[in-house]
Every structure is written in C-alpha cells, then in structure tokens.
Design a protein around this motif. Structure first.
Motif, mmCIF file in Angstrom:
data_model
loop_
_atom_site.group_PDB
_atom_site.id
_atom_site.type_symbol
_atom_site.label_atom_id
_atom_site.label_comp_id
_atom_site.label_asym_id
_atom_site.label_seq_id
_atom_site.Cartn_x
_atom_site.Cartn_y
_atom_site.Cartn_z
ATOM 1 N N UNK A 27 -2.955 -2.839 -13.346
ATOM 2 C CA UNK A 27 -2.159 -1.858 -12.611
ATOM 3 C C UNK A 27 -1.051 -2.554 -11.823
ATOM 4 N N UNK A 28 -1.393 -3.624 -11.132
ATOM 5 C CA UNK A 28 -0.404 -4.366 -10.337
ATOM 6 C C UNK A 28 0.668 -4.980 -11.231
ATOM 7 N N UNK A 29 0.256 -5.514 -12.371
ATOM 8 C CA UNK A 29 1.224 -6.104 -13.301
ATOM 9 C C UNK A 29 2.178 -5.042 -13.851
ATOM 10 N N UNK A 30 1.640 -3.898 -14.260
ATOM 11 C CA UNK A 30 2.474 -2.814 -14.794
ATOM 12 C C UNK A 30 3.490 -2.316 -13.777
ATOM 13 N N UNK A 31 3.133 -2.401 -12.517
ATOM 14 C CA UNK A 31 4.000 -1.915 -11.458
ATOM 15 C C UNK A 31 4.768 -3.042 -10.781
ATOM 16 N N UNK A 79 -1.323 5.129 -7.586
ATOM 17 C CA UNK A 79 -2.780 5.104 -7.743
ATOM 18 C C UNK A 79 -3.284 6.457 -8.210
ATOM 19 N N UNK A 80 -2.787 7.496 -7.592
ATOM 20 C CA UNK A 80 -3.209 8.859 -7.946
ATOM 21 C C UNK A 80 -2.833 9.180 -9.389
ATOM 22 N N UNK A 81 -1.656 8.707 -9.829
ATOM 23 C CA UNK A 81 -1.247 8.929 -11.211
ATOM 24 C C UNK A 81 -2.158 8.173 -12.170
ATOM 25 N N UNK A 82 -2.494 6.946 -11.835
ATOM 26 C CA UNK A 82 -3.314 6.101 -12.690
ATOM 27 C C UNK A 82 -4.769 6.569 -12.719
ATOM 28 N N UNK A 83 -5.308 6.849 -11.540
ATOM 29 C CA UNK A 83 -6.716 7.207 -11.413
ATOM 30 C C UNK A 83 -6.834 8.543 -10.701
ATOM 31 N N UNK A 84 -6.685 9.613 -11.457
ATOM 32 C CA UNK A 84 -6.660 10.966 -10.913
ATOM 33 C C UNK A 84 -7.931 11.419 -10.239
ATOM 34 N N UNK A 85 -9.034 10.741 -10.482
ATOM 35 C CA UNK A 85 -10.287 11.129 -9.839
ATOM 36 C C UNK A 85 -10.330 10.713 -8.368
ATOM 37 N N UNK A 89 0.802 -1.213 0.000
ATOM 38 C CA UNK A 89 0.000 0.000 0.000
ATOM 39 C C UNK A 89 0.841 1.272 0.000
ATOM 40 N N UNK A 90 1.804 1.366 0.892
ATOM 41 C CA UNK A 90 2.616 2.590 0.955
ATOM 42 C C UNK A 90 3.353 2.814 -0.352
ATOM 43 N N UNK A 91 3.749 1.736 -0.974
ATOM 44 C CA UNK A 91 4.491 1.785 -2.228
ATOM 45 C C UNK A 91 3.636 2.272 -3.400
ATOM 46 N N UNK A 92 2.353 1.922 -3.396
ATOM 47 C CA UNK A 92 1.524 2.203 -4.573
ATOM 48 C C UNK A 92 0.597 3.405 -4.434
ATOM 49 N N UNK A 93 0.528 4.020 -3.270
ATOM 50 C CA UNK A 93 -0.399 5.138 -3.081
ATOM 51 C C UNK A 93 -0.226 6.234 -4.135
ATOM 52 N N UNK A 94 0.993 6.653 -4.358
ATOM 53 C CA UNK A 94 1.243 7.706 -5.347
ATOM 54 C C UNK A 94 0.934 7.261 -6.754
ATOM 55 N N UNK A 138 -6.835 12.320 -2.430
ATOM 56 C CA UNK A 138 -5.837 11.893 -1.451
ATOM 57 C C UNK A 138 -6.509 11.314 -0.207
ATOM 58 N N UNK A 139 -7.599 11.944 0.239
ATOM 59 C CA UNK A 139 -8.318 11.445 1.411
ATOM 60 C C UNK A 139 -8.881 10.051 1.174
ATOM 61 N N UNK A 140 -9.434 9.816 -0.014
ATOM 62 C CA UNK A 140 -9.959 8.488 -0.330
ATOM 63 C C UNK A 140 -8.846 7.446 -0.318
ATOM 64 N N UNK A 141 -7.737 7.794 -0.909
ATOM 65 C CA UNK A 141 -6.608 6.862 -0.959
ATOM 66 C C UNK A 141 -6.111 6.567 0.455
ATOM 67 N N UNK A 142 -6.023 7.594 1.290
ATOM 68 C CA UNK A 142 -5.557 7.397 2.668
ATOM 69 C C UNK A 142 -6.516 6.528 3.475
ATOM 70 N N UNK A 143 -7.814 6.730 3.301
ATOM 71 C CA UNK A 143 -8.768 5.968 4.108
ATOM 72 C C UNK A 143 -8.942 4.531 3.632
#
Length: 71
Positions: free
Chosen positions: A61-65, A17-23, A10-15, A26-31
């Motif tokens: 997404x997981x495969x690409x990363x 996620x925002x790049x992939x799915x800009x909608x 999770x800590x590794x992919x948070x940023x 940050x609060x949603x990703x954190x929660x």
C-alpha cells in the motif's frame, strides 16, 4: 520497513486506507492515529491476515502510494 512512515503521512493516507480496505470504519481509522501496529491489527481482524501478511499488504500500500523511504 520504517513504521514511522505510516504515522508521518497519516493525514495524507486516511482516505486512501478506506479505499483500499473498505471494512475499516471511519472511527477505526481516526482512532488509529497513524499507529502501524493498530493498522496491522485491524487488518488481521477484518481480513483474516496473519501478522506477516498484514505487514506485506501495508508495505505494498505504501509503495503504491509513493510513501516509502528511498534508500
């Protein structure tokens, strides 16, 4: 797919996620705290994905990363 991958990295992919799915906010990703089902639900709500499509998008997404389990 192993749903624990999302939580385990999770800590590794948070940023990424925002790049992939800009909608996603940050609060949603954190929660979400790495919960696969919550990520899936947010993608369905923000992008209109069906459940299966959301799962496929997360898998891609997981495969690409390089975050998939090696079998």
């Amino acid at each position: 797919m192993n749903k624990d991958i999302v939580k385990g990295h999770w800590k590794e992919i948070k940023g990424k996620l925002k790049q992939q799915w800009g909608k996603l906010t940050d609060d949603e990703i954190d929660t979400m705290q790495g919960t696969f089902e919550e990520l899936e639900g947010k993608l369905q709500r923000h992008y209109g994905y069906q459940k299966e499509q959301a799962e496929r998008e997360i898998e891609k997404f997981l495969e690409r990363n390089h975050l998939t389990e090696k079998t």
